[in-house]
Design a protein around this motif. Structure first.
Motif, PDB file in Angstrom:
ATOM      1  N   VAL A  43       0.842  -1.203   0.000  1.00  0.00           N
ATOM      2  CA  VAL A  43       0.000   0.000   0.000  1.00  0.00           C
ATOM      3  C   VAL A  43       0.872   1.247   0.000  1.00  0.00           C
ATOM      4  O   VAL A  43       0.612   2.196  -0.745  1.00  0.00           O
ATOM      5  CB  VAL A  43      -0.966  -0.005   1.212  1.00  0.00           C
ATOM      6  N   ARG A  44       1.923   1.234   0.792  1.00  0.00           N
ATOM      7  CA  ARG A  44       2.824   2.399   0.848  1.00  0.00           C
ATOM      8  C   ARG A  44       3.470   2.658  -0.513  1.00  0.00           C
ATOM      9  O   ARG A  44       3.519   3.796  -0.980  1.00  0.00           O
ATOM     10  CB  ARG A  44       3.895   2.195   1.910  1.00  0.00           C
ATOM     11  N   VAL A  45       3.958   1.600  -1.146  1.00  0.00           N
ATOM     12  CA  VAL A  45       4.591   1.753  -2.461  1.00  0.00           C
ATOM     13  C   VAL A  45       3.581   2.296  -3.473  1.00  0.00           C
ATOM     14  O   VAL A  45       3.882   3.220  -4.242  1.00  0.00           O
ATOM     15  CB  VAL A  45       5.195   0.408  -2.934  1.00  0.00           C
ATOM     16  N   GLU A  46       2.376   1.741  -3.460  1.00  0.00           N
ATOM     17  CA  GLU A  46       1.345   2.207  -4.398  1.00  0.00           C
ATOM     18  C   GLU A  46       0.941   3.652  -4.120  1.00  0.00           C
ATOM     19  O   GLU A  46       0.721   4.432  -5.058  1.00  0.00           O
ATOM     20  CB  GLU A  46       0.124   1.292  -4.327  1.00  0.00           C
ATOM     21  N   ALA A  47       0.852   4.009  -2.850  1.00  0.00           N
ATOM     22  CA  ALA A  47       0.501   5.394  -2.504  1.00  0.00           C
ATOM     23  C   ALA A  47       1.582   6.361  -2.974  1.00  0.00           C
ATOM     24  O   ALA A  47       1.277   7.451  -3.478  1.00  0.00           O
ATOM     25  CB  ALA A  47       0.289   5.521  -0.994  1.00  0.00           C
ATOM     26  N   GLN A  48       2.838   5.967  -2.843  1.00  0.00           N
ATOM     27  CA  GLN A  48       3.926   6.821  -3.326  1.00  0.00           C
ATOM     28  C   GLN A  48       3.840   7.004  -4.842  1.00  0.00           C
ATOM     29  O   GLN A  48       4.111   8.096  -5.351  1.00  0.00           O
ATOM     30  CB  GLN A  48       5.278   6.230  -2.914  1.00  0.00           C
ATOM     31  N   THR A  49       3.426   5.972  -5.549  1.00  0.00           N
ATOM     32  CA  THR A  49       3.226   6.088  -7.002  1.00  0.00           C
ATOM     33  C   THR A  49       2.077   7.048  -7.296  1.00  0.00           C
ATOM     34  O   THR A  49       2.183   7.897  -8.188  1.00  0.00           O
ATOM     35  CB  THR A  49       2.951   4.708  -7.620  1.00  0.00           C
ATOM     36  N   LEU A  50       0.980   6.933  -6.538  1.00  0.00           N
ATOM     37  CA  LEU A  50      -0.155   7.840  -6.745  1.00  0.00           C
ATOM     38  C   LEU A  50       0.231   9.294  -6.484  1.00  0.00           C
ATOM     39  O   LEU A  50      -0.273  10.198  -7.153  1.00  0.00           O
ATOM     40  CB  LEU A  50      -1.331   7.456  -5.841  1.00  0.00           C
ATOM     41  N   MET A  51       1.141   9.522  -5.534  1.00  0.00           N
ATOM     42  CA  MET A  51       1.592  10.894  -5.259  1.00  0.00           C
ATOM     43  C   MET A  51       2.276  11.490  -6.485  1.00  0.00           C
ATOM     44  O   MET A  51       2.245  12.705  -6.681  1.00  0.00           O
ATOM     45  CB  MET A  51       2.543  10.919  -4.062  1.00  0.00           C
ATOM     46  N   LYS A  52       2.870  10.649  -7.310  1.00  0.00           N
ATOM     47  CA  LYS A  52       3.526  11.129  -8.532  1.00  0.00           C
ATOM     48  C   LYS A  52       2.535  11.235  -9.690  1.00  0.00           C
ATOM     49  O   LYS A  52       2.545  12.218 -10.431  1.00  0.00           O
ATOM     50  CB  LYS A  52       4.669  10.180  -8.914  1.00  0.00           C
ATOM     51  N   THR A  53       1.684  10.226  -9.855  1.00  0.00           N
ATOM     52  CA  THR A  53       0.788  10.200 -11.015  1.00  0.00           C
ATOM     53  C   THR A  53      -0.450  11.075 -10.855  1.00  0.00           C
ATOM     54  O   THR A  53      -1.063  11.455 -11.849  1.00  0.00           O
ATOM     55  CB  THR A  53       0.336   8.759 -11.325  1.00  0.00           C
ATOM     56  N   HIS A  54      -0.834  11.375  -9.629  1.00  0.00           N
ATOM     57  CA  HIS A  54      -2.031  12.183  -9.368  1.00  0.00           C
ATOM     58  C   HIS A  54      -1.692  13.382  -8.474  1.00  0.00           C
ATOM     59  O   HIS A  54      -2.474  13.766  -7.598  1.00  0.00           O
ATOM     60  CB  HIS A  54      -3.118  11.323  -8.708  1.00  0.00           C
ATOM     61  N   ALA A  55      -0.547  13.963  -8.695  1.00  0.00           N
ATOM     62  CA  ALA A  55      -0.100  15.088  -7.862  1.00  0.00           C
ATOM     63  C   ALA A  55      -1.075  16.260  -7.972  1.00  0.00           C
ATOM     64  O   ALA A  55      -1.486  16.633  -9.075  1.00  0.00           O
ATOM     65  CB  ALA A  55       1.296  15.530  -8.290  1.00  0.00           C
ATOM     66  N   PRO A  56      -1.454  16.854  -6.849  1.00  0.00           N
ATOM     67  CA  PRO A  56      -2.333  18.024  -6.884  1.00  0.00           C
ATOM     68  C   PRO A  56      -1.645  19.200  -7.582  1.00  0.00           C
ATOM     69  O   PRO A  56      -0.423  19.330  -7.544  1.00  0.00           O
ATOM     70  CB  PRO A  56      -2.554  18.342  -5.401  1.00  0.00           C
ATOM     71  N   ALA A  57      -2.453  20.022  -8.213  1.00  0.00           N
ATOM     72  CA  ALA A  57      -1.927  21.154  -8.990  1.00  0.00           C
ATOM     73  C   ALA A  57      -1.326  22.251  -8.111  1.00  0.00           C
ATOM     74  O   ALA A  57      -0.440  22.979  -8.540  1.00  0.00           O
ATOM     75  CB  ALA A  57      -3.023  21.737  -9.867  1.00  0.00           C
ATOM     76  N   SER A  58      -1.814  22.366  -6.865  1.00  0.00           N
ATOM     77  CA  SER A  58      -1.301  23.415  -5.974  1.00  0.00           C
ATOM     78  C   SER A  58      -1.272  22.891  -4.539  1.00  0.00           C
ATOM     79  O   SER A  58      -1.810  21.828  -4.242  1.00  0.00           O
ATOM     80  CB  SER A  58      -2.178  24.665  -6.056  1.00  0.00           C
ATOM     81  N   ALA A  59      -0.696  23.670  -3.663  1.00  0.00           N
ATOM     82  CA  ALA A  59      -0.575  23.282  -2.254  1.00  0.00           C
ATOM     83  C   ALA A  59      -1.923  23.226  -1.542  1.00  0.00           C
ATOM     84  O   ALA A  59      -2.041  22.619  -0.485  1.00  0.00           O
ATOM     85  CB  ALA A  59       0.354  24.240  -1.529  1.00  0.00           C
ATOM     86  N   SER A  60      -2.948  23.831  -2.112  1.00  0.00           N
ATOM     87  CA  SER A  60      -4.260  23.829  -1.475  1.00  0.00           C
ATOM     88  C   SER A  60      -5.283  22.962  -2.217  1.00  0.00           C
ATOM     89  O   SER A  60      -6.465  23.009  -1.910  1.00  0.00           O
ATOM     90  CB  SER A  60      -4.789  25.262  -1.365  1.00  0.00           C
ATOM     91  N   SER A  61      -4.818  22.175  -3.187  1.00  0.00           N
ATOM     92  CA  SER A  61      -5.753  21.343  -3.944  1.00  0.00           C
ATOM     93  C   SER A  61      -5.526  19.863  -3.649  1.00  0.00           C
ATOM     94  O   SER A  61      -4.643  19.489  -2.877  1.00  0.00           O
ATOM     95  CB  SER A  61      -5.621  21.633  -5.436  1.00  0.00           C
TER      96      SER A  61
END
Length: 132
Positions: A43-61
Motif C-alpha cells: 500500500v505504501r509503495v502504491e501510494a507513493q506512485t499515486l503521489m507522482k501520477t495524481h499530484a495536486p496542482a497546488s498546495a491547497s488542492s
C-alpha cells in the motif's frame, strides 16, 4: 448456557438471537485496520506512485483517484475514496456522522494532517486513523 437453550426453544427467538449475534459480529469487525504488514508495505509503495501520477496542482488542492485507477493493494483495503493531497494519500474506509476512519500514507510523518494521537502506525509510513 441453560438460559440460552431456554431462549432458543422457540424458533422465533432462535432467529432473533442469531440475527442479533450476526449484527454484533459485523459491527465489531467493520472498520478495523488490516494488520498484515506485507500488504501495508505494498500500500505504501502504491501510494507513493499515486503521489507522482495524481499530484495536486497546488498546495491547497487535491486529486480524487477514480476507482478504476486504484492499485491492487489499495483496492483490497476496500476504501470508499482514495485522495491525493500535497501531504500524501488518504485512503478512507468509511465516513460516519462524527468523522471518518482509514489509512493515510504521508510524504513524512511530520506532515500528517490530524493530531498525532489520532494515529497508529500499522506499518512503516502507513498510519491508521479513527475519527477524532
Amino acid at each position: 448456557m441453560d438460559m440460552l437453550w431456554c431462549l432458543m426453544r422457540n424458533s422465533k427467538d432462535a432467529v432473533l438471537i442469531a440475527a442479533t449475534l450476526a449484527v454484533m459480529t459485523l459491527l465489531t469487525g467493520c472498520g478495523r485496520p488490516f494488520l498484515v504488514s506485507d500488504r501495508l508495505k505494498e500500500v505504501r509503495v502504491e501510494a507513493q506512485t499515486l503521489m507522482k501520477t495524481h499530484a495536486p496542482a497546488s498546495a491547497s488542492s487535491f486529486q480524487i483517484v477514480p476507482k478504476r485507477q486504484w492499485p491492487a493493494a489499495i483496492k483490497r483495503l476496500e476504501p470508499t475514496t482514495v485522495t491525493v493531497y500535497p501531504w500524501g494519500v488518504d485512503i478512507k474506509r468509511d465516513a460516519i456522522p462524527y468523522g471518518s476512519y482509514g489509512y493515510q500514507v504521508p510524504r513524512s510523518k511530520a506532515v500528517l494532517p490530524r493530531p498525532a494521537d489520532c494515529y497508529t502506525e500499522r506499518s512503516p509510513g502507513v498510519f491508521w486513523h479513527d475519527p477524532c
